[in-house]
Scaffold this active site. Structure first.
Site, PDB file in Angstrom:
ATOM      1  N   GLU A   1     -32.303   0.183   9.982  1.00  0.00           N
ATOM      2  CA  GLU A   1     -31.420  -0.691   9.218  1.00  0.00           C
ATOM      3  C   GLU A   1     -30.000  -0.184   9.421  1.00  0.00           C
ATOM      4  OE1 GLU A   1     -30.386  -2.193   4.679  1.00  0.00           O
ATOM      5  OE2 GLU A   1     -32.022  -0.775   4.995  1.00  0.00           O
TER       6      GLU A   1
ATOM      7  N   ASP B   1     -24.732  -0.812  -3.282  1.00  0.00           N
ATOM      8  CA  ASP B   1     -24.845   0.570  -2.823  1.00  0.00           C
ATOM      9  C   ASP B   1     -24.248   1.571  -3.803  1.00  0.00           C
ATOM     10  OD1 ASP B   1     -26.124   0.213  -0.253  1.00  0.00           O
ATOM     11  OD2 ASP B   1     -24.295  -0.828   0.346  1.00  0.00           O
TER      12      ASP B   1
END
Length: 269
Positions: free
Chosen positions: A60, A71
């Site tokens: 990824e 995130d």
């Protein structure tokens, strides 16, 4: 950027990678995350190669963005550092091109860089680079029609995310339309290293697998080989590890990172 010589559609390559991992004796495919351009573009190419050498089945690849809402602090800081170092989308795609023939690369991008580039142009560049799929964490299903159509026309997987808080009816819709694999978020909140999950992961994975036609991967909060092994034991067909590897990218050389990947890959056997 040198285009990868990949002929099979991305969706097929992703399916083959999961099947190959199982055939090779792994309980789940290993998918480490990395931030393209961190700590710099050349180093991130070396890290991508180290991932593959260490046993990654898929990668990824994150595109740095200034406001990565999904995130946590480690990946957020890496994105900021990559942007400050001048990483561009073109340079980030050279990281994908460096390993795209060896393993499927799934790009993780927020929607703004895609819209700024133009959806069709963005997807064309992914295909030319050999990227197999796309994850867009801030793209609601109700607004995904243009991206969905562009990916489908090019054989790119548009990988959806589901979470412990996803309502049952909505989860059924998301899972039914999924291509590539389903990214199952193990915890509520953002990415990051954790000591445990928020709830009953086996039950969550069973809910997702019930209607799934593609593999089910688990991510967010997995930061040790033992946690990766537990994810596979809980029913995950793929294990995604992010912050731990991004932290390593800022602390260690490519050889050490490859050994870290190998430890996770071994734990999944």
């Amino acid at each position: 950027m040198t285009a990868a010589h990949v002929t099979a559609p991305g969706t097929e390559r992703i399916a083959e990678a999961f099947a190959r991992a199982h055939a090779d004796g792994r309980r789940a495919a290993l998918m480490p995350y990395m931030m393209a351009g961190y700590p710099d573009v050349e180093r991130s190419r070396e890290i991508a190669a180290a991932y593959v050498d260490g046993g990654a089945d898929l990668i990824e690849l994150g595109i740095p963005f200034s406001d990565p809402l999904a995130d946590g602090p480690v990946i957020h800081a890496a994105a900021v550092a990559a942007l400050e170092a001048g990483a561009t989308l073109h340079e980030c795609l050279t990281v994908a091109a460096a390993v795209a023939e060896r393993v499927p690369v799934i790009l993780m991008s927020y929607i703004n860089p895609i819209l700024a580039r133009g959806v069709e142009r963005f997807c064309d560049e992914l295909v030319a680079t050999g990227v197999c799929g796309l994850i867009v964490p801030d793209l609601p299903r109700e607004e995904s029609g243009l991206v969905t159509a562009a990916c489908a026309a090019r054989g790119l997987a548009l990988v959806p995310l589901v979470a412990p808080t996803t309502p049952p009816d909505r989860m059924t819709e998301i899972v039914a339309a999924a291509t590539g694999f389903i990214y199952t978020v193990a915890v509520t909140g953002t990415t990051g290293e954790r000591t445990g999950s928020d709830g009953d992961v086996p039950a969550l994975l069973a809910r997702v697998r019930g209607d799934a036609r593609v593999p089910v991967a688990l991510g967010f909060g997995i930061s040790t080989p033992e946690q990766a092994s537990a994810a596979a034991a809980a029913g995950a067909e793929g294990v995604i590890v992010g912050s731990r590897f991004v932290r390593a990218a800022g602390e260690a050389d490519a050889v050490a990172i490859g050994e870290l990947v190998r430890a996770f890959a071994t734990a999944l056997r």
